[in-house]
Design a protein around this motif. Structure first.
Motif, PDB file in Angstrom:
ATOM      1  N   LEU A 146     -14.777   3.891   5.924  1.00 40.53           N
ATOM      2  CA  LEU A 146     -14.939   2.447   5.935  1.00 40.53           C
ATOM      3  C   LEU A 146     -16.056   1.672   6.693  1.00 40.53           C
ATOM      4  O   LEU A 146     -16.030   2.070   7.753  1.00 40.53           O
ATOM      5  CB  LEU A 146     -13.352   1.779   6.037  1.00 40.53           C
ATOM      6  CG  LEU A 146     -12.978   0.294   5.678  1.00 40.53           C
ATOM      7  CD1 LEU A 146     -13.871  -0.272   4.178  1.00 40.53           C
ATOM      8  CD2 LEU A 146     -12.118  -0.080   5.727  1.00 40.53           C
ATOM      9  N   LEU A 194      -8.266   3.987  -3.775  1.00 40.33           N
ATOM     10  CA  LEU A 194      -8.664   4.877  -2.425  1.00 40.33           C
ATOM     11  C   LEU A 194      -8.111   6.931  -3.711  1.00 40.33           C
ATOM     12  O   LEU A 194      -7.765   7.531  -3.116  1.00 40.33           O
ATOM     13  CB  LEU A 194      -8.050   4.971  -1.633  1.00 40.33           C
ATOM     14  CG  LEU A 194      -7.755   4.139  -0.684  1.00 40.33           C
ATOM     15  CD1 LEU A 194      -6.915   3.789   0.970  1.00 40.33           C
ATOM     16  CD2 LEU A 194      -9.472   4.611  -0.283  1.00 40.33           C
ATOM     17  N   ARG A 250      -6.657   5.687   5.647  1.00 39.28           N
ATOM     18  CA  ARG A 250      -5.972   5.958   5.107  1.00 39.28           C
ATOM     19  C   ARG A 250      -7.805   6.825   4.208  1.00 39.28           C
ATOM     20  O   ARG A 250      -7.692   7.971   4.759  1.00 39.28           O
ATOM     21  CB  ARG A 250      -5.745   5.270   3.358  1.00 39.28           C
ATOM     22  CG  ARG A 250      -4.462   4.894   4.098  1.00 39.28           C
ATOM     23  CD  ARG A 250      -3.474   3.558   3.186  1.00 39.28           C
ATOM     24  NE  ARG A 250      -3.844   4.662   1.474  1.00 39.28           N
ATOM     25  CZ  ARG A 250      -3.008   3.406   0.385  1.00 39.28           C
ATOM     26  NH1 ARG A 250      -3.672   2.684   0.676  1.00 39.28           N
ATOM     27  NH2 ARG A 250      -3.207   4.455  -0.949  1.00 39.28           N
ATOM     28  N   MET A 293       1.263  -1.326  -0.073  1.00 42.55           N
ATOM     29  CA  MET A 293      -0.232   0.147   0.120  1.00 42.55           C
ATOM     30  C   MET A 293       0.399   1.141  -0.281  1.00 42.55           C
ATOM     31  O   MET A 293       2.365   1.106   0.840  1.00 42.55           O
ATOM     32  CB  MET A 293      -0.652  -0.185   0.818  1.00 42.55           C
ATOM     33  CG  MET A 293      -1.522  -1.216   1.188  1.00 42.55           C
ATOM     34  SD  MET A 293      -3.383  -1.404   1.192  1.00 42.55           S
ATOM     35  CE  MET A 293      -3.682   0.649   1.192  1.00 42.55           C
ATOM     36  N   VAL A 351      -6.798   0.486   5.434  1.00 44.95           N
ATOM     37  CA  VAL A 351      -7.584   1.542   4.601  1.00 44.95           C
ATOM     38  C   VAL A 351      -8.226   2.670   5.531  1.00 44.95           C
ATOM     39  O   VAL A 351      -8.667   3.126   5.207  1.00 44.95           O
ATOM     40  CB  VAL A 351      -8.124   0.227   3.874  1.00 44.95           C
ATOM     41  CG1 VAL A 351      -9.247   1.052   2.953  1.00 44.95           C
ATOM     42  CG2 VAL A 351      -7.768   0.095   2.677  1.00 44.95           C
ATOM     43  N   PHE A 372      -7.524  -1.835  -3.483  1.00 49.38           N
ATOM     44  CA  PHE A 372      -8.050  -0.255  -2.295  1.00 49.38           C
ATOM     45  C   PHE A 372      -6.830   0.344  -3.112  1.00 49.38           C
ATOM     46  O   PHE A 372      -7.480   2.057  -2.788  1.00 49.38           O
ATOM     47  CB  PHE A 372      -7.248  -0.984  -1.074  1.00 49.38           C
ATOM     48  CG  PHE A 372      -8.937  -1.810  -0.553  1.00 49.38           C
ATOM     49  CD1 PHE A 372      -9.905  -1.238  -0.275  1.00 49.38           C
ATOM     50  CD2 PHE A 372      -8.590  -3.303  -0.037  1.00 49.38           C
ATOM     51  CE1 PHE A 372     -10.935  -1.734   0.692  1.00 49.38           C
ATOM     52  CE2 PHE A 372      -9.157  -3.734   0.264  1.00 49.38           C
ATOM     53  CZ  PHE A 372     -10.550  -3.334   0.727  1.00 49.38           C
ATOM     54  N   ASP A 373      -5.296   0.180  -3.090  1.00 52.75           N
ATOM     55  CA  ASP A 373      -4.698   1.435  -3.648  1.00 52.75           C
ATOM     56  C   ASP A 373      -5.509   2.077  -4.753  1.00 52.75           C
ATOM     57  O   ASP A 373      -5.522   3.318  -4.881  1.00 52.75           O
ATOM     58  CB  ASP A 373      -3.430   0.691  -4.036  1.00 52.75           C
ATOM     59  CG  ASP A 373      -2.374   0.936  -3.162  1.00 52.75           C
ATOM     60  OD1 ASP A 373      -2.672   1.278  -1.786  1.00 52.75           O
ATOM     61  OD2 ASP A 373      -1.901   0.166  -3.607  1.00 52.75           O
TER      62      ASP A 373
END
Length: 138
Positions: free
Chosen positions: A77, A38, A69, A1, A66, A34-35
């Protein structure tokens, strides 16, 4: 990440992700998803675990990363529909005190693992939805 999100306004109101496998073996691929997710600066990310049978400590660490972030960018989330075993694991790890863990219907037609197909009907124009099944390849 990668590192923290830049302080930008959210560009998507909601992103839903269905995860069917969530353990150390598939974390590099899941982390990459997820990167990319986001980078879209969503206001809310819902991780649907209804098709997931197992979660380990590494996956919990990824969820916390996550969450951190998203929180830096004023996002949220949420974990949706974990099975009773995963719910106990999340409770034991106190993750349910940090993240909302909810039961409820998805706005997506199905989060069934292995279909690899998009919903047949298009969602309303102002709402962004997507599905990205993530599985580790042997």
């Amino acid at each position: 990440m990668t590192g923290p999100l830049a302080n930008t306004t959210c560009t998507l109101p909601l992103v839903e992700v269905c995860i069917s496998e969530f353990a150390l073996a598939c974390l590099p691929a899941t982390g990459a998803v997820f990167d990319r997710l986001l980078a879209l600066h969503p206001a809310q990310v819902v991780v649907d675990l209804s098709g997931c049978r197992h979660i380990d400590a590494a996956a919990i660490g990824l969820l916390l990363d996550v969450h951190r972030r998203l929180a830096r960018a004023d996002g949220v989330l949420t974990i949706r529909n974990p099975n009773p075993r995963i719910r106990r694991i999340l409770h034991t790890a106190h993750l349910d005190q940090i993240l909302p863990v909810v039961d409820g219907a998805s706005s997506l037609p199905s989060c069934t693992p292995g279909t690899g197909q998009e919903p047949a009907s298009a969602p309303p124009a102002l709402v962004a939805h997507g599905r990205a099944p993530v599985r580790a390849r042997p």
